[in-house]
Motif scaffolding. Structure first.
Motif, PDB file in Angstrom:
ATOM      1  N   THR A   6       0.819  -1.327  -0.011  1.00  0.00           N
ATOM      2  CA  THR A   6       0.018   0.079  -0.174  1.00  0.00           C
ATOM      3  C   THR A   6       0.782   1.303   0.083  1.00  0.00           C
ATOM      4  N   ARG A  36     -10.345  11.705   7.962  1.00  0.00           N
ATOM      5  CA  ARG A  36     -11.272  10.633   8.320  1.00  0.00           C
ATOM      6  C   ARG A  36     -10.961   9.945   9.494  1.00  0.00           C
ATOM      7  N   CYS A  37     -10.160  10.588  10.472  1.00  0.00           N
ATOM      8  CA  CYS A  37      -9.842   9.802  11.798  1.00  0.00           C
ATOM      9  C   CYS A  37     -10.699  10.275  12.649  1.00  0.00           C
ATOM     10  N   GLY A  59      -7.970   7.586   8.540  1.00  0.00           N
ATOM     11  CA  GLY A  59      -8.828   6.705   8.735  1.00  0.00           C
ATOM     12  C   GLY A  59      -8.722   5.805  10.246  1.00  0.00           C
ATOM     13  N   VAL A  60      -8.027   6.525  10.815  1.00  0.00           N
ATOM     14  CA  VAL A  60      -7.715   5.765  12.328  1.00  0.00           C
ATOM     15  C   VAL A  60      -8.766   6.042  13.079  1.00  0.00           C
ATOM     16  N   ALA A  84      -2.813   3.795   8.356  1.00  0.00           N
ATOM     17  CA  ALA A  84      -4.117   3.853   7.770  1.00  0.00           C
ATOM     18  C   ALA A  84      -5.066   2.868   8.147  1.00  0.00           C
ATOM     19  N   GLU A  85      -6.361   3.423   8.503  1.00  0.00           N
ATOM     20  CA  GLU A  85      -7.373   2.492   8.818  1.00  0.00           C
ATOM     21  C   GLU A  85      -7.338   1.542   9.945  1.00  0.00           C
ATOM     22  N   SER A  86      -6.422   1.962  10.814  1.00  0.00           N
ATOM     23  CA  SER A  86      -6.115   1.165  11.818  1.00  0.00           C
ATOM     24  C   SER A  86      -7.162   1.482  13.153  1.00  0.00           C
ATOM     25  N   ARG A  87      -7.397   0.537  13.972  1.00  0.00           N
ATOM     26  CA  ARG A  87      -8.579   0.778  15.050  1.00  0.00           C
ATOM     27  C   ARG A  87      -7.926   0.368  16.457  1.00  0.00           C
ATOM     28  N   ALA A 145      -1.086  -0.709   8.436  1.00  0.00           N
ATOM     29  CA  ALA A 145      -2.160  -0.220   8.121  1.00  0.00           C
ATOM     30  C   ALA A 145      -3.281  -1.476   8.462  1.00  0.00           C
ATOM     31  N   HIS A 146      -4.345  -1.083   8.823  1.00  0.00           N
ATOM     32  CA  HIS A 146      -5.684  -1.900   9.087  1.00  0.00           C
ATOM     33  C   HIS A 146      -5.620  -2.944  10.189  1.00  0.00           C
ATOM     34  N   GLU A 171      -6.157  -3.986  14.078  1.00  0.00           N
ATOM     35  CA  GLU A 171      -7.311  -3.685  14.982  1.00  0.00           C
ATOM     36  C   GLU A 171      -6.587  -4.260  16.330  1.00  0.00           C
TER      37      GLU A 171
END
Length: 580
Positions: free
Chosen positions: A66, A249-250, A267-268, A284-287, A301-302, A304
């Motif tokens: 990515t 987008r966080c 995106g976090v 990016a996009e981690s939670r 990235a991604h 969780e």
């Protein structure tokens, strides 16, 4: 003639990669990824770099790591596609091979590549070496009768043994010279080319090398680039607080707690009660789920992080559950295998934690120190046993609550232990502290009041004589503490200054130490002095210094006078001055 950049993408198998391995190029680094960082510096060639994947995914399906840009680099495999790619190159084409596992501390720079190609048409290997001030040799030339004819002083920047044993930053190689040569590293490729008689040269790149195959080294590099990014943030990141950069987008819950420096890519999501302690990068996009903690780590990235899980000093890819996340990996503070000193990694100018002592000498002194700790603590516990019983009785008669105050502190290498003290405060002192924060008289993570209303009558006397610290002799006997060392602190306090944390956690904490006896008094012992004295102790550690600190402690207890650090440590430097 074309110059084609090729990035070697290696799998990394850090201890906390959930899926076993992941792409090094896909890991977050600062505001982007390792691949993005390299692509930005390779734009000078006007050709998108190829990616040489040393271990293709099962089934031969290629997907590029990515990256932010829309134009993906071409992925080639060493097993099939790469040899065919080389065979299709023209005779005058050159390959610029970059292996990000060998990362220069000063960063990658490719401006000089074009000049290298003009000067030398064979193979060029750029090798990372240390710049050394004393790299000077004197050559004495004698006649047959033994008389000195002349003396030459040669100011070599580097010597061949330095180059031969160091990692290669990048290589510039004719494409046709690489056909049908399998390799897994640039060092191996250099050996094969030399064995086939291919002309080559090595050029020095005056910089230490960070070995990104090691998790601790990647975290060190991440910390450096976090600082650079926060000082000069890119357009896609905005500062929501000092030292905190957030991408688009966080979503951050109002109850989430952030301790900078932190970078959150696009995106976090941070759920309620989540805690992030820097230096940290959230890909990016981690939670981060409810109640989870991420401290001094990098999330790919991604990723969780599960409910109430703890990620501490880790590089994590995939899903991190509560069960797998509590392992801690703490880099060795007093040295390392990344081709540079730790103070260079963490950017601490002027702080040399080893102070020139060899590892064998250090180990011998630590062994003697531990032997002395066991002997003296055992004798002291036997002699003071009646005194302990009297104090315990007085505490019980004075106020409600237990005799001992037990608190979790960090010992050597960050291992937590239960630290014992005689209780000097009311039983509900912790709850009352919340209402007294506005009256705090010291800076940093400490909380201290000269006339603290929570202190009991017997507690005030115990603190005045430092008798409340005596139960820590049990901790010394158990190997969790030492008689002399930095003050034991909990995890929360140790996160404020990373170089200081690395220094103080390289030794066992002590009942007494430089900070305890040399500070300017409770009202003026700021956090900066705490850092100063701890690092001075680690730099100059010796058995003789411990003996002087123990004697100075007795002297200070008798007269309650601060001890001058210059009496104990020569060339200690300027003491920080507190200012409110």
């Amino acid at each position: 003639m074309s110059l084609i950049p090729v990035i070697i993408d290696s799998p990394v198998a850090y201890p906390h990669i959930a899926s076993g391995t992941c792409s090094l190029c896909a890991l977050p680094l600062g505001s982007a990824t390792v691949l993005d960082y390299l692509r930005a510096r390779l734009t000078v060639f006007g050709t998108p770099p190829r990616i040489l994947s040393l271990t293709p995914p099962p089934g031969g399906v290629s997907t590029p790591p990515t990256c932010k840009s829309n134009l993906f680099a071409t992925v080639v495999y060493s097993s099939g596609d790469f040899p065919r790619f080389l065979a299709g190159c023209e005779n005058g084409d050159y390959i610029l091979l970059i292996d990000p596992r060998c990362w220069p501390v000063a960063g990658f720079s490719f401006e000089a590549v074009a000049g290298m190609l003009r000067d030398y048409r064979a193979v060029t290997h750029v090798v990372g070496v240390h710049a050394r001030e004393e790299c000077v040799r004197e050559v004495v030339e004698r006649a047959y009768d033994g008389k000195i004819r002349r003396v030459q002083r040669l100011y070599d920047i580097v010597l061949w043994p330095d180059v031969a044993s160091q990692q290669i930053v990048y290589s510039l190689i004719p494409a046709q010279a690489m056909v049908q040569i399998p390799f897994t590293s640039l060092m191996q490729l250099r050996g094969v080319l030399s064995g086939r008689g291919v002309l080559s040269r090595d050029l020095p790149h005056l910089s230490g090398i960070i070995d990104l195959a090691e998790e601790s080294s990647f975290l060190s590099l991440s910390e450096l680039l976090i600082a650079e990014t926060i000082n000069d943030p890119p357009d896609e990141l905005s500062a929501t607080a000092p030292g905190v950069l957030v991408g688009r987008r966080c979503r951050i819950h109002p109850s989430a707690r952030l301790v900078p420096p932190i970078i959150m890519q696009a995106g976090v999501i941070l759920e309620a009660g989540a805690t992030v302690v820097g230096p940290a990068v959230l890909g990016a996009e981690s939670r981060v789920r409810r109640g989870a903690t991420v401290a001094q780590s990098v999330l790919a990235a991604h990723v969780e992080v599960g409910h109430e899980a703890t990620v501490l000093h880790q590089v994590v890819s995939g899903r991190c559950s509560r069960d797998m996340a509590h392992q801690e990996y703490l880099p060795e503070p007093l040295g390392g295998s990344i081709g540079m000193s730790k103070n260079e990694v963490y950017g601490v100018k002027g702080i040399n934690l080893t102070n020139g002592q060899t590892s064998s000498r250090k180990k011998a002194q630590f062994f003697i120190k531990r032997f002395v700790d066991i002997g003296l603590s055992l004798i002291a516990l036997i002699v003071l046993a009646p005194f302990f019983m009297i104090i315990a009785l007085l505490i019980k008669l004075d106020s409600r609550g237990p005799v001992f105050f037990i608190h979790r502190r960090e010992s050597r290498h960050g291992k937590e232990f239960s630290c014992y003290k005689f209780r000097t405060m009311q039983d509900d002192a912790h709850n009352l502290q919340q209402t007294l924060y506005s009256m705090n008289e010291v800076d940093g993570p400490q909380f201290k009041l000269l006339n603290d209303p929570r202190i009991t009558r017997i507690g005030r006397w115990l603190r005045l004589t430092n008798s409340d610290e005596l139960p820590q002799l049990f901790n010394v006997l158990l190997g969790q503490m030492s008689l002399v060392g930095p003050r034991p602190s909990p995890f929360r306090e140790n996160q404020i200054c990373i170089p200081w944390r690395q220094a103080r956690l390289s030794v066992r904490p002590g009942i007494t130490g430089l900070w305890q006896i040399c500070r300017d008094g409770p009202a003026h012992s700021g956090f900066h002095q705490w850092i100063y004295y701890d690092i001075i102790y680690v730099r100059n550690f010796s058995i003789w210094l411990d003996i002087k600190i123990l004697l100075a402690t007795l002297f200070s207890l008798i007269g309650h006078w601060p001890i001058q650090v210059s009496w104990l440590v020569k060339k200690a430097g300027r003491i920080p001055v507190y200012s409110s």
